[in-house]
Design a protein around this motif. Structure first.
Motif, mmCIF file in Angstrom:
data_model
loop_
_atom_site.group_PDB
_atom_site.id
_atom_site.type_symbol
_atom_site.label_atom_id
_atom_site.label_comp_id
_atom_site.label_asym_id
_atom_site.label_seq_id
_atom_site.Cartn_x
_atom_site.Cartn_y
_atom_site.Cartn_z
ATOM 1 N N ASP A 140 -0.966 -10.782 -19.577
ATOM 2 C CA ASP A 140 -2.309 -10.572 -20.143
ATOM 3 C C ASP A 140 -3.125 -9.520 -19.379
ATOM 4 O OD1 ASP A 140 -2.145 -12.353 -22.288
ATOM 5 O OD2 ASP A 140 -2.535 -14.062 -20.971
ATOM 6 N N THR A 141 -2.540 -8.944 -18.326
ATOM 7 C CA THR A 141 -3.264 -7.929 -17.542
ATOM 8 C C THR A 141 -3.442 -6.654 -18.365
ATOM 9 O OG1 THR A 141 -2.192 -8.768 -15.544
ATOM 10 C CG2 THR A 141 -3.264 -6.613 -15.381
ATOM 11 N N PRO A 142 -4.670 -6.086 -18.432
ATOM 12 C CA PRO A 142 -4.819 -4.771 -19.083
ATOM 13 C C PRO A 142 -3.985 -3.727 -18.342
ATOM 14 C CG PRO A 142 -6.964 -5.795 -18.701
ATOM 15 C CD PRO A 142 -5.959 -6.617 -17.958
ATOM 16 N N LEU A 143 -3.246 -2.927 -19.094
ATOM 17 C CA LEU A 143 -2.319 -1.987 -18.459
ATOM 18 C C LEU A 143 -3.034 -1.030 -17.513
ATOM 19 C CD1 LEU A 143 0.859 -0.930 -19.040
ATOM 20 C CD2 LEU A 143 -0.532 1.086 -19.467
ATOM 21 N N GLY A 144 -4.263 -0.632 -17.882
ATOM 22 C CA GLY A 144 -5.014 0.319 -17.060
ATOM 23 C C GLY A 144 -5.323 -0.199 -15.662
ATOM 24 N N ASN A 145 -5.212 -1.528 -15.447
ATOM 25 C CA ASN A 145 -5.470 -2.105 -14.124
ATOM 26 C C ASN A 145 -4.275 -1.986 -13.186
ATOM 27 O OD1 ASN A 145 -7.827 -2.823 -15.304
ATOM 28 N ND2 ASN A 145 -7.598 -5.031 -15.080
ATOM 29 N N LEU A 146 -3.113 -1.603 -13.727
ATOM 30 C CA LEU A 146 -1.897 -1.515 -12.915
ATOM 31 C C LEU A 146 -1.779 -0.137 -12.270
ATOM 32 C CD1 LEU A 146 0.748 -3.165 -15.297
ATOM 33 C CD2 LEU A 146 -0.652 -4.271 -13.557
ATOM 34 N N ARG A 147 -1.138 -0.095 -11.092
ATOM 35 C CA ARG A 147 -0.860 1.207 -10.491
ATOM 36 C C ARG A 147 0.288 1.863 -11.244
ATOM 37 N NH1 ARG A 147 3.496 0.544 -7.436
ATOM 38 N NH2 ARG A 147 4.000 -1.519 -6.635
ATOM 39 N N SER A 177 8.270 2.716 -6.006
ATOM 40 C CA SER A 177 8.492 2.541 -4.570
ATOM 41 C C SER A 177 9.975 2.277 -4.331
ATOM 42 C CB SER A 177 7.665 1.367 -4.051
ATOM 43 O OG SER A 177 8.178 0.153 -4.588
ATOM 44 N N ALA A 178 10.404 2.307 -3.066
ATOM 45 C CA ALA A 178 11.818 2.083 -2.726
ATOM 46 C C ALA A 178 12.282 0.704 -3.195
ATOM 47 C CB ALA A 178 12.015 2.230 -1.221
ATOM 48 N N THR A 179 11.416 -0.307 -3.055
ATOM 49 C CA THR A 179 11.768 -1.670 -3.485
ATOM 50 C C THR A 179 11.959 -1.726 -4.994
ATOM 51 O OG1 THR A 179 10.340 -2.461 -1.710
ATOM 52 C CG2 THR A 179 11.069 -4.093 -3.296
ATOM 53 N N GLU A 180 11.047 -1.072 -5.732
ATOM 54 C CA GLU A 180 11.139 -1.069 -7.201
ATOM 55 C C GLU A 180 12.378 -0.318 -7.676
ATOM 56 O OE1 GLU A 180 6.319 -1.300 -8.113
ATOM 57 O OE2 GLU A 180 7.283 0.627 -7.723
ATOM 58 N N VAL A 181 12.775 0.722 -6.946
ATOM 59 C CA VAL A 181 13.991 1.473 -7.293
ATOM 60 C C VAL A 181 15.207 0.554 -7.182
ATOM 61 C CG1 VAL A 181 15.547 3.335 -6.558
ATOM 62 C CG2 VAL A 181 13.087 3.758 -6.689
ATOM 63 N N GLU A 182 15.252 -0.247 -6.120
ATOM 64 C CA GLU A 182 16.383 -1.180 -5.934
ATOM 65 C C GLU A 182 16.445 -2.184 -7.089
ATOM 66 O OE1 GLU A 182 18.774 -0.866 -3.744
ATOM 67 O OE2 GLU A 182 17.729 0.915 -3.015
ATOM 68 N N VAL A 183 15.278 -2.677 -7.526
ATOM 69 C CA VAL A 183 15.222 -3.604 -8.665
ATOM 70 C C VAL A 183 15.770 -2.917 -9.913
ATOM 71 C CG1 VAL A 183 13.700 -4.897 -10.210
ATOM 72 C CG2 VAL A 183 13.281 -4.928 -7.746
ATOM 73 N N ARG A 263 -3.789 28.291 7.439
ATOM 74 C CA ARG A 263 -3.041 27.270 8.164
ATOM 75 C C ARG A 263 -3.577 25.892 7.806
ATOM 76 N NH1 ARG A 263 -4.427 28.566 12.897
ATOM 77 N NH2 ARG A 263 -5.393 26.780 13.923
ATOM 78 N N VAL A 264 -2.673 24.935 7.584
ATOM 79 C CA VAL A 264 -3.094 23.546 7.426
ATOM 80 C C VAL A 264 -2.415 22.735 8.524
ATOM 81 C CG1 VAL A 264 -3.392 23.749 4.932
ATOM 82 C CG2 VAL A 264 -1.249 22.872 5.792
ATOM 83 N N GLU A 265 -3.147 21.763 9.036
ATOM 84 C CA GLU A 265 -2.624 20.920 10.117
ATOM 85 C C GLU A 265 -2.800 19.444 9.768
ATOM 86 O OE1 GLU A 265 -4.748 22.009 13.641
ATOM 87 O OE2 GLU A 265 -3.675 23.906 13.904
ATOM 88 N N ASP A 266 -1.704 18.715 9.843
ATOM 89 C CA ASP A 266 -1.752 17.249 9.800
ATOM 90 C C ASP A 266 -2.392 16.712 8.515
ATOM 91 O OD1 ASP A 266 -0.721 15.263 11.387
ATOM 92 O OD2 ASP A 266 -2.668 14.694 12.210
ATOM 93 N N ILE A 267 -2.037 17.281 7.367
ATOM 94 C CA ILE A 267 -2.585 16.789 6.096
ATOM 95 C C ILE A 267 -1.913 15.461 5.741
ATOM 96 C CG2 ILE A 267 -2.811 17.221 3.616
ATOM 97 C CD1 ILE A 267 -4.501 19.160 5.041
ATOM 98 N N CYS A 268 -2.731 14.445 5.478
ATOM 99 C CA CYS A 268 -2.226 13.125 5.094
ATOM 100 C C CYS A 268 -2.939 12.661 3.827
ATOM 101 C CB CYS A 268 -2.464 12.090 6.188
ATOM 102 S SG CYS A 268 -1.426 12.301 7.638
ATOM 103 N N LEU A 269 -2.175 12.032 2.930
ATOM 104 C CA LEU A 269 -2.747 11.438 1.729
ATOM 105 C C LEU A 269 -2.097 10.080 1.513
ATOM 106 C CD1 LEU A 269 -4.504 11.634 -0.864
ATOM 107 C CD2 LEU A 269 -2.484 12.608 -1.994
ATOM 108 N N PRO A 270 -2.878 8.990 1.627
ATOM 109 C CA PRO A 270 -2.292 7.655 1.397
ATOM 110 C C PRO A 270 -1.759 7.536 -0.029
ATOM 111 C CG PRO A 270 -4.480 7.497 2.398
ATOM 112 C CD PRO A 270 -4.299 8.923 1.985
ATOM 113 N N SER A 271 -0.641 6.814 -0.180
ATOM 114 C CA SER A 271 -0.034 6.608 -1.499
ATOM 115 C C SER A 271 -0.465 5.257 -2.047
ATOM 116 C CB SER A 271 1.486 6.663 -1.386
ATOM 117 O OG SER A 271 2.084 6.187 -2.572
ATOM 118 N N PRO A 272 -0.732 5.158 -3.371
ATOM 119 C CA PRO A 272 -1.087 3.856 -3.956
ATOM 120 C C PRO A 272 0.026 2.819 -3.774
ATOM 121 C CG PRO A 272 -1.470 5.643 -5.520
ATOM 122 C CD PRO A 272 -0.748 6.235 -4.360
ATOM 123 N N ALA A 273 1.277 3.295 -3.641
ATOM 124 C CA ALA A 273 2.410 2.375 -3.479
ATOM 125 C C ALA A 273 2.611 1.961 -2.023
ATOM 126 C CB ALA A 273 3.681 3.030 -4.004
ATOM 127 N N GLY A 274 1.721 2.427 -1.129
ATOM 128 C CA GLY A 274 1.887 2.163 0.305
ATOM 129 C C GLY A 274 2.505 3.365 0.989
#
Length: 509
Positions: A140-147, A177-183, A263-274
């Motif tokens: 029953d979860t609205p799809l838009g709420n899922l990552r 994610s790696a876990t979902e790929v294994e599934v 030049r760019v140094e140490d660019i990081c972007l968190p992933s929604p999947a962790g």
């Protein structure tokens, strides 16, 4: 003795022609049941077109399709579905405002007496599918709420719900994610045991070698290799993907490189999947240098360019232009500092389709044509005409909508719009995506001339030949990290090996 993997569907002399390009040229393809049929090739090789033909989305211009030994013509996707063909597209075809269960059964709803939708039956079936896919997602979860990774799982569940005998998976792990790929791989093995024929498309070569039973390689609409997966390695795949005959790319315009411009140094972007979508990336570009950034889908290349253009407020890292730090936090601020981006999806992110060619060209530079509170239409039109000529954009009138142009000419408008901001560094994300070979050559010539004029260019591509032929230096990304750095003229197998680090070596920290 029965064939362990009988041919369920075959295409003979399959041809598909679009205006200006032939996507498939006399293709012979066999799809074996109870097996994973891997399909590999560069962007634009014809993989998705071939799958759309099998799924009934497109029809062949020539050739035949046989299903269980009988010639068939799929009128549309629904016709193919009735014949047991399911497809999971690379681009998700889901409704964010509907629930998970409603998305899974959209178009083939469970009903009470053929009149009312049986919501309870749909929820029960959806819950069983989620359990099979090892996902704790409420139907029953609205799809838009899922990552996005969970949405990809729902797309796969949607195909499984149709009990497909033939299942086409187009880049199914790009958002997982790696876990979902294994599934997913466990589900694929389960389907194989049930006799389902699976077609699996992926840019991740280590996945293909791990999961494939048969492999077909496409290059420029032609099948260049087709065999059992036994004994196949990455060099064999690369050799068949790119061939020995190089495409006609413009040769290097010889010029001296200047000092470091970016030049760019140490660019990081968190992933929604962790973890990180961009993981501590650093790189530099010199004046007049073309730096190619190569990697497979999901490597984090586009996300890196978006971080540079301030499109991800939650990213971190430092930027320098000519040694001076870039403090601006907005897209417009970064454009003023001399950064410009040619986005991967020109229709969605690069152009406003209902506006004219002139308006699109000047969209990022309107400040240059303002006099007090007024926009000088005369100055704007003159500058647009100058760039139409400079970029050799084939148009009847600058007042026509930009949507009336071919893909190659639309791409030239996007590049012209970026150049009008007088950038010091040009970021190009898949600059040749979806354009014909003639337009590619023109755009690559333009890149060479811009570099010769001192512009620093950082361009992202999934096309191995492009990165080898165009780059003064090649950087390779995988899993958000820099995994390789090569000079011009590098060995193709070394570049691919750096893009698939998990398969070939233990990554050094």
């Amino acid at each position: 003795m029965t064939e362990p993997h009988p041919i369920g569907l075959s295409i003979r002399n399959g041809s598909k022609i679009y205006p200006g390009t032939q996507a498939l040229k006399n293709v012979d393809f066999d799809l074996r049941m109870g097996a994973v049929n891997v399909l590999v090739g560069e962007n634009g090789a014809g993989k998705s077109t071939l799958m759309k033909v099998i799924a009934g989305v497109e029809q062949l211009n020539g050739g035949t399709i046989e299903l269980d030994g009988k010639q068939v013509v799929f009128a549309d996707k629904a016709d193919a579905t009735r014949n047991g063909v399911g497809i999971v597209f690379q681009e998700l075809n889901l409704f964010p405002n509907l629930t998970v269960a409603e998305n899974i059964f959209v178009g083939h709803e469970k009903t009470l007496g053929g009149i009312h939708i049986d919501g309870q039956a749909q929820r029960t079936a959806a819950a069983a599918l989620m359990k099979r896919l090892e996902q704790n997602i409420d139907p029953d979860t609205p799809l838009g709420n899922l990552r996005i990774g969970q949405q990809q799982i729902v797309e796969i569940a949607k195909a499984l719900a149709e009990d497909a005998r033939i299942l086409i998976l187009d880049e199914p792990t790009s958002a997982l994610s790696a876990t979902e790929v294994e599934v997913l791989f466990r589900v694929i093995n389960d389907l194989k045991k049930q006799g389902v024929g699976i077609v699996y498309i992926s840019h991740r070569l280590e996945e293909l070698i791990r999961i494939g039973d048969y492999i077909t390689v496409l290059r420029d609409g032609v099948i260049t290799g087709s065999r059992s997966m036994q004994g196949v390695d990455i060099p064999w795949i690369v050799a068949n993907m790119i061939g020995s005959a190089s495409k006609e790319f413009p040769k290097t315009v010889e010029h001296d490189l200047g000092g470091e411009v970016f030049r760019v140094e140490d660019i990081c972007l968190p992933s929604p999947a962790g973890g990180y979508a961009v993981n501590h990336m650093s790189l530099s570009v010199r004046e007049g240098e073309i730096v190619g950034l190569y990697g497979l889908m999901g490597a984090g290349r586009s996300e890196l360019l978006e971080c540079i253009m301030a499109q991800h407020p939650n990213s971190s890292g430092r930027l320098f232009i000519s040694g001076k730090p870039v403090k601006e936090k907005s897209v417009s601020g970064r454009i003023r500092r001399g950064l410009a981006l040619i986005p991967e999806d020109r229709k969605r992110d690069g152009l406003v389709q209902i506006m004219t060619i002139r308006e699109n060209l000047t969209l990022s530079s309107l400040y240059d044509f303002t006099r007090g509170f007024h926009l000088s239409l005369k100055a704007e039109a003159a500058k647009a005409a100058e760039f139409v000529k400079r970029m050799a954009i084939k148009i009847a009138s600058p007042e026509h909508p930009v949507s009336s142009l071919s893909g190659g000419n639309q791409q030239k408008v996007v590049i012209g719009k970026a150049l009008m901001t007088k950038p010091r560094i040009l970021l190009m994300d898949e600059p040749s995506r979806g354009i014909d070979i003639g337009a590619k050559a023109e755009i690559f010539r333009t890149m060479r001339h811009l570099a010769a004029d001192g512009l620093g260019i950082l361009f992202v591509t999934s096309d191995l030949e492009e990165v080898l032929a165009l780059s003064d230096r090649i950087l390779v990304m995988a899993n958000g990290k820099l995994t390789g750095q090569f000079p011009a003229g590098a060995n193709a197998a070394d570049v691919v090996s750096a893009a698939t680090p998990n398969l070939n070596r233990v990554e050094t920290l």
